[in-house]
Design a protein around this motif. Structure first.
Motif, PDB file in Angstrom:
ATOM      1  N   ASP A   1      -4.129   0.230  12.638  1.00 23.61           N
ATOM      2  CA  ASP A   1      -2.925  -0.567  12.428  1.00 23.61           C
ATOM      3  C   ASP A   1      -1.722   0.280  12.033  1.00 23.61           C
ATOM      4  OD1 ASP A   1      -3.834  -3.548  12.528  1.00 23.61           O
ATOM      5  OD2 ASP A   1      -5.397  -2.491  11.428  1.00 23.61           O
TER       6      ASP A   1
ATOM      7  N   GLU B   1     -10.295  -4.317  -0.947  1.00 23.89           N
ATOM      8  CA  GLU B   1      -9.942  -5.707  -0.686  1.00 23.89           C
ATOM      9  C   GLU B   1      -8.955  -6.206  -1.731  1.00 23.89           C
ATOM     10  OE1 GLU B   1     -12.076 -10.010   0.341  1.00 23.89           O
ATOM     11  OE2 GLU B   1     -13.273  -8.166   0.188  1.00 23.89           O
TER      12      GLU B   1
ATOM     13  N   LEU C   1      -7.412  -9.627   1.978  1.00 18.94           N
ATOM     14  CA  LEU C   1      -7.322  -8.626   3.049  1.00 18.94           C
ATOM     15  C   LEU C   1      -8.315  -7.496   2.789  1.00 18.94           C
ATOM     16  CD1 LEU C   1      -3.504  -8.099   3.750  1.00 18.94           C
ATOM     17  CD2 LEU C   1      -5.178  -9.170   5.258  1.00 18.94           C
ATOM     18  N   ARG C   2      -9.114  -7.165   3.798  1.00 15.77           N
ATOM     19  CA  ARG C   2     -10.032  -6.026   3.727  1.00 15.77           C
ATOM     20  C   ARG C   2      -9.402  -4.860   4.488  1.00 15.77           C
ATOM     21  NH1 ARG C   2     -15.237  -6.299   2.256  1.00 15.77           N
ATOM     22  NH2 ARG C   2     -15.991  -4.932   3.928  1.00 15.77           N
ATOM     23  N   ILE C   3      -9.039  -3.807   3.757  1.00 20.06           N
ATOM     24  CA  ILE C   3      -8.339  -2.653   4.328  1.00 20.06           C
ATOM     25  C   ILE C   3      -9.291  -1.466   4.347  1.00 20.06           C
ATOM     26  CG2 ILE C   3      -6.354  -1.105   4.082  1.00 20.06           C
ATOM     27  CD1 ILE C   3      -5.133  -3.452   2.324  1.00 20.06           C
TER      28      ILE C   3
ATOM     29  N   LEU D   1       0.853  -1.190   0.000  1.00 14.84           N
ATOM     30  CA  LEU D   1       0.000   0.000   0.000  1.00 14.84           C
ATOM     31  C   LEU D   1       0.884   1.234   0.000  1.00 14.84           C
ATOM     32  CD1 LEU D   1      -2.893   1.204   0.382  1.00 14.84           C
ATOM     33  CD2 LEU D   1      -2.582   0.878   2.833  1.00 14.84           C
TER      34      LEU D   1
ATOM     35  N   LEU E   1       1.505  -5.256   4.138  1.00 11.38           N
ATOM     36  CA  LEU E   1       0.523  -5.627   5.147  1.00 11.38           C
ATOM     37  C   LEU E   1       0.220  -7.114   5.108  1.00 11.38           C
ATOM     38  CD1 LEU E   1      -2.038  -2.812   4.183  1.00 11.38           C
ATOM     39  CD2 LEU E   1      -0.228  -2.625   5.886  1.00 11.38           C
TER      40      LEU E   1
ATOM     41  N   ALA F   1     -13.530  -4.928   8.449  1.00 11.37           N
ATOM     42  CA  ALA F   1     -12.175  -4.687   7.961  1.00 11.37           C
ATOM     43  C   ALA F   1     -11.164  -5.501   8.761  1.00 11.37           C
ATOM     44  CB  ALA F   1     -11.833  -3.202   8.056  1.00 11.37           C
ATOM     45  N   ASP F   2     -10.179  -6.041   8.078  1.00 12.93           N
ATOM     46  CA  ASP F   2      -9.067  -6.708   8.758  1.00 12.93           C
ATOM     47  C   ASP F   2      -8.076  -5.687   9.304  1.00 12.93           C
ATOM     48  OD1 ASP F   2      -9.793  -9.486   8.080  1.00 12.93           O
ATOM     49  OD2 ASP F   2      -9.345  -8.892   6.028  1.00 12.93           O
ATOM     50  N   LEU F   3      -7.888  -4.594   8.542  1.00 11.90           N
ATOM     51  CA  LEU F   3      -6.920  -3.567   8.898  1.00 11.90           C
ATOM     52  C   LEU F   3      -7.555  -2.188   8.732  1.00 11.90           C
ATOM     53  CD1 LEU F   3      -3.904  -5.013   6.877  1.00 11.90           C
ATOM     54  CD2 LEU F   3      -4.371  -5.374   9.296  1.00 11.90           C
TER      55      LEU F   3
END
Length: 356
Positions: A242, A159, A163-165, A39, A290, A208-210
């Protein structure tokens, strides 16, 4: 005579179920251990002035950094101007308005922009609403603003690789008059309680994961974060963020780590010709890697901004980087344009400007 056909069907079904379970397990395992997402964050981008004239002439002001941007999965920037034809300039020292055509060039390099800053409202709410339409038309996602208060505080969910950011944007620099209202377009203003709630909701409601807030805060031309920035950064991480990325001072500020989470207080400018001192000509492009547990590594590339507002990489300079578990920021080479965490090496004592 007993038919074997039903038994065959049962065996086939069992094999199919087993295969699906194995594939699902392997995918989940890959998502947990092997899949990582990179990212990128770039600082203030103004597509007005000389950068806008470059675009009008058919040139790409991002071209020198194209390889750096292309090396990451998701590219984020702060759009420090309104993009519209409508509106009247506000009574301010600087007002920035770019042509809608400039977004076709931005789209080549950037996936989403924060619009939570002190210039999104330079030409009023009609111009701001027009900008939202242009961003949508060009398929550039945005956060930190919207057609109403609810939209402005809604996280942008991106996503990649399982991973869902969640990205959230907030402004702390006046004027506050352009904050979104219940039924009026505008930006997300930074209020502690609301910000904490937004971070929590990003996880609980949006799954969201992060969660990463991108802040527009601090005082211009100050090279060190103030107590307000430090206090709020820790509060955001306590709430579940995070990492915290910041901008607005137009100069670089120090980095820090809190509870194993990185804080980058100001990444400075990236593309702007309204500069009034040498320190404003240097900015960082930050790249984070990430996994499900947060940031594993981040590094940076130095952008030197010309008199025309165009960024150029500085391969001869070293700049800040960090690996999960580090208590201090390292210095890393700027030569490599690819995202190569394995190449991060220690390089002796840290300069004061980069110390925690």
């Amino acid at each position: 005579m007993i038919s074997l056909f039903p038994i065959a069907k049962i065996r086939c079904a069992s094999i199919l179920i087993y295969a699906v379970v194995c594939l699902s397990t392997n995918f989940a395992h890959a998502s947990e251990t092997g899949q990582k997402v990179s990212l990128l964050f770039a600082g203030d981008i103004v597509l007005d002035g000389q950068p806008g004239k470059w675009i009008t002439k058919g040139k790409d002001p991002f071209s020198a950094f194209a390889a750096v941007f292309a090396s990451t999965d998701i590219r984020i920037a702060n759009l420090e101007c309104v993009v519209a034809k409508e509106g009247q300039a506000a009574d301010k020292n600087f007002t920035f308005r770019a042509e809608p055509e400039s977004l076709s060039v931005l789209k080549r390099h950037v996936d989403a922009v924060s619009i939570a800053n002190n210039h999104s409202g330079d030409f009023g709410r009609a111009a701001f609403s027009e900008m939202l339409t242009h961003l949508q038309k060009n398929q550039i996602q945005y956060f930190g603003g919207g057609n109403n208060l609810s939209e402005a505080h809604r996280p942008l969910i991106i996503e990649r690789k399982g991973l869902r950011i969640a990205l959230l944007g907030y402004n702390e620099f006046m004027p506050r008059s352009f904050e979104a209202g219940t039924a009026s377009a505008g930006i997300a203003w930074s209020e502690d309680e609301q910000l904490v709630l937004d971070i929590q909701q990003a996880r609980l409601h949006y799954k969201a994961d992060l969660v990463i807030p991108f802040m527009h805060w601090g005082w211009e031309n100050e090279h060190h974060s103030n107590q307000r920035q430090q206090h709020l950064a820790k509060k955001m991480i306590d709430a579940g963020a995070d990492a915290v990325i910041g901008g607005h001072p137009h100069v670089l500020q120090e980095t820090s780590t809190y509870k194993g989470k990185p804080i980058i207080y100001s990444i400075g400018n990236f593309m702007i010709d309204a500069l009034d001192n040498e320190a404003q000509t240097l900015g960082w492009v930050i790249r984070l890697e990430l996994d499900k547990h947060g940031v594993t590594v981040w590094d940076s590339r130095v952008a030197k901004i010309s008199d025309e507002g165009i960024p150029e990489p500085q391969a001869q300079l070293a700049s800040a980087c960090w690996v999960r578990g580090d208590k201090q920021t390292r210095l890393c080479s700027n030569v490599d344009t690819g995202f190569s965490p394995a190449q991060i090496q220690r390089s002796g004592a840290l300069p004061k400007a980069l110390a925690n």
